[in-house]
Structures are given as structure tokens and as C-alpha cells.
Design a protein around this motif. Structure first.
Motif, PDB file in Angstrom:
ATOM      1  N   ASN A  56      23.378  42.391  50.254  1.00  0.00           N
ATOM      2  CA  ASN A  56      23.644  40.998  49.914  1.00  0.00           C
ATOM      3  C   ASN A  56      22.921  40.699  48.595  1.00  0.00           C
ATOM      4  OD1 ASN A  56      23.695  38.181  49.694  1.00  0.00           O
ATOM      5  ND2 ASN A  56      23.382  37.856  51.876  1.00  0.00           N
ATOM      6  N   TYR A  57      23.661  40.229  47.622  1.00  0.00           N
ATOM      7  CA  TYR A  57      23.116  39.941  46.296  1.00  0.00           C
ATOM      8  C   TYR A  57      21.913  39.003  46.355  1.00  0.00           C
ATOM      9  CZ  TYR A  57      22.944  38.066  41.533  1.00  0.00           C
ATOM     10  OH  TYR A  57      22.534  37.662  40.300  1.00  0.00           O
ATOM     11  N   TYR A  58      21.922  38.080  47.302  1.00  0.00           N
ATOM     12  CA  TYR A  58      20.854  37.086  47.395  1.00  0.00           C
ATOM     13  C   TYR A  58      19.542  37.633  47.962  1.00  0.00           C
ATOM     14  CZ  TYR A  58      24.182  33.397  46.285  1.00  0.00           C
ATOM     15  OH  TYR A  58      25.095  32.593  45.650  1.00  0.00           O
ATOM     16  N   GLU A  59      19.546  38.779  48.632  1.00  0.00           N
ATOM     17  CA  GLU A  59      18.333  39.284  49.282  1.00  0.00           C
ATOM     18  C   GLU A  59      17.158  39.392  48.314  1.00  0.00           C
ATOM     19  OE1 GLU A  59      19.454  42.953  51.136  1.00  0.00           O
ATOM     20  OE2 GLU A  59      20.528  41.934  52.749  1.00  0.00           O
ATOM     21  N   ASN A  60      17.339  40.100  47.248  1.00  0.00           N
ATOM     22  CA  ASN A  60      16.249  40.294  46.291  1.00  0.00           C
ATOM     23  C   ASN A  60      15.858  38.981  45.618  1.00  0.00           C
ATOM     24  OD1 ASN A  60      14.385  42.095  44.899  1.00  0.00           O
ATOM     25  ND2 ASN A  60      15.581  41.607  43.083  1.00  0.00           N
ATOM     26  N   LEU A  61      16.846  38.160  45.269  1.00  0.00           N
ATOM     27  CA  LEU A  61      16.550  36.878  44.637  1.00  0.00           C
ATOM     28  C   LEU A  61      15.686  36.002  45.545  1.00  0.00           C
ATOM     29  CD1 LEU A  61      20.056  35.977  43.126  1.00  0.00           C
ATOM     30  CD2 LEU A  61      18.087  36.979  41.939  1.00  0.00           C
TER      31      LEU A  61
ATOM     32  N   ALA B 140      16.294  31.234  54.632  1.00  0.00           N
ATOM     33  CA  ALA B 140      16.894  30.983  53.311  1.00  0.00           C
ATOM     34  C   ALA B 140      18.228  31.713  53.172  1.00  0.00           C
ATOM     35  CB  ALA B 140      15.937  31.406  52.201  1.00  0.00           C
ATOM     36  N   LEU B 141      18.272  32.976  53.567  1.00  0.00           N
ATOM     37  CA  LEU B 141      19.509  33.748  53.433  1.00  0.00           C
ATOM     38  C   LEU B 141      20.629  33.186  54.295  1.00  0.00           C
ATOM     39  CD1 LEU B 141      17.988  37.313  53.231  1.00  0.00           C
ATOM     40  CD2 LEU B 141      19.358  36.189  51.457  1.00  0.00           C
TER      41      LEU B 141
ATOM     42  N   ARG C 112      27.058  37.427  49.732  1.00  0.00           N
ATOM     43  CA  ARG C 112      27.696  38.048  48.561  1.00  0.00           C
ATOM     44  C   ARG C 112      27.343  39.520  48.579  1.00  0.00           C
ATOM     45  NH1 ARG C 112      29.505  34.839  43.652  1.00  0.00           N
ATOM     46  NH2 ARG C 112      29.834  32.845  44.640  1.00  0.00           N
ATOM     47  N   TYR C 113      28.175  40.307  49.216  1.00  0.00           N
ATOM     48  CA  TYR C 113      27.878  41.722  49.335  1.00  0.00           C
ATOM     49  C   TYR C 113      28.384  42.477  48.121  1.00  0.00           C
ATOM     50  CZ  TYR C 113      26.195  40.878  53.938  1.00  0.00           C
ATOM     51  OH  TYR C 113      25.448  40.418  54.979  1.00  0.00           O
TER      52      TYR C 113
ATOM     53  N   GLU D 163      23.323  28.149  38.413  1.00  0.00           N
ATOM     54  CA  GLU D 163      23.662  27.541  39.701  1.00  0.00           C
ATOM     55  C   GLU D 163      23.131  28.380  40.865  1.00  0.00           C
ATOM     56  OE1 GLU D 163      27.910  26.993  39.663  1.00  0.00           O
ATOM     57  OE2 GLU D 163      27.799  25.414  38.140  1.00  0.00           O
ATOM     58  N   ILE D 164      23.251  29.682  40.743  1.00  0.00           N
ATOM     59  CA  ILE D 164      22.737  30.571  41.783  1.00  0.00           C
ATOM     60  C   ILE D 164      21.224  30.449  41.869  1.00  0.00           C
ATOM     61  CG2 ILE D 164      22.308  33.025  42.280  1.00  0.00           C
ATOM     62  CD1 ILE D 164      25.241  33.539  41.630  1.00  0.00           C
ATOM     63  N   GLU D 165      20.571  30.422  40.734  1.00  0.00           N
ATOM     64  CA  GLU D 165      19.115  30.274  40.709  1.00  0.00           C
ATOM     65  C   GLU D 165      18.691  28.962  41.382  1.00  0.00           C
ATOM     66  OE1 GLU D 165      15.926  29.808  37.186  1.00  0.00           O
ATOM     67  OE2 GLU D 165      17.229  31.561  37.016  1.00  0.00           O
ATOM     68  N   GLU D 166      19.432  27.909  41.118  1.00  0.00           N
ATOM     69  CA  GLU D 166      19.137  26.605  41.720  1.00  0.00           C
ATOM     70  C   GLU D 166      19.363  26.636  43.236  1.00  0.00           C
ATOM     71  OE1 GLU D 166      21.013  22.190  41.381  1.00  0.00           O
ATOM     72  OE2 GLU D 166      20.631  23.227  39.499  1.00  0.00           O
ATOM     73  N   LYS D 167      20.455  27.266  43.671  1.00  0.00           N
ATOM     74  CA  LYS D 167      20.739  27.383  45.106  1.00  0.00           C
ATOM     75  C   LYS D 167      19.646  28.174  45.818  1.00  0.00           C
ATOM     76  CE  LYS D 167      25.786  27.275  44.906  1.00  0.00           C
ATOM     77  NZ  LYS D 167      27.009  28.053  45.118  1.00  0.00           N
ATOM     78  N   VAL D 168      19.207  29.264  45.196  1.00  0.00           N
ATOM     79  CA  VAL D 168      18.162  30.094  45.789  1.00  0.00           C
ATOM     80  C   VAL D 168      16.859  29.315  45.881  1.00  0.00           C
ATOM     81  CG1 VAL D 168      16.711  32.143  45.415  1.00  0.00           C
ATOM     82  CG2 VAL D 168      19.196  32.308  45.166  1.00  0.00           C
TER      83      VAL D 168
END
Length: 109
Positions: A21-26, A52-53, A59-60, A78-83
């Protein structure tokens, strides 16, 4: 990773082990950046990361560069803000749940 620690599926091609998942590391980076406790308490880090995840869309991908290469700077922002929001909300949620649990465990007088 798609295949967790200790799990092996013999009939799946080896390339699948790079799916994540793209968001894991972020999320992990944001947690460690914004929460001192997440740098010293592995259980807190794991709990907050899961919360959080679960608040972000999955997003795989296979390679992070594939995702970032095709996004505009606005999409990245936008992704940074969502995270950031998901991590902030997750920290508050986990801390609230811990406080409620501690209150419930206190002996009644």
C-alpha cells in the motif's frame, strides 16, 4: 507487504512480494515525524498506523516511484495533507481509547 511475515504461498510468483500500500511508508514517516511516542513505543506506532491507514483509501503498487512519477505536484500535496490529517486523527483516537481504558481499569472506591 502483501505476504506477511511467515506466510508463504507456493503458487504465487515472486514479484508479488513487492506489492504494498503506497500509504504505508508515508504514514509511518509522518507518525515518527509528528509523535515522539511513536519513536519509542512500537505498540503505539502500530496501533496509530493501523487507524490512520484504515482512514485512507488503499493504493496498492509495486514501486513508489511508479506512483509519484505520474502524479502532479497538486496531487502529491493533497496526499500529504490526507496523510497528515489521518495521522493526527489516529494519534488522538488511540490516546483517547487508552485514556478510556485506563479509567475503566481504575478500582472503584
Amino acid at each position: 507487504m502483501l505476504l506477511g511475515a511467515g506466510q508463504r504461498v507456493e503458487h504465487i510468483a515472486s514479484g508479488v512480494d513487492s506489492v504494498h500500500n503506497y500509504y504505508e511508508n508515508l504514514v509511518l514517516v509522518e507518525l515518527q515525524k509528528t509523535s515522539e511516542r511513536s519513536r519509542t513505543d512500537g505498540d503505539f506506532l502500530a496501533d496509530a498506523a493501523c487507524v490512520a491507514l484504515n482512514r485512507l483509501p488503499p493504493r496498492y503498487i509495486r514501486h513508489d516511484v511508479d506512483m509519484t512519477f505520474f502524479m502532479s505536484t497538486q496531487e502529491l500535496a493533497e496526499i500529504e495533507e490526507k496523510v497528515s490529517k489521518a495521522v493526527s486523527d489516529a494519534i488522538a483516537y488511540v490516546e483517547e481509547r487508552e485514556a478510556a481504558r485506563a479509567m475503566a481499569e481504575q478500582p472503584q472506591e
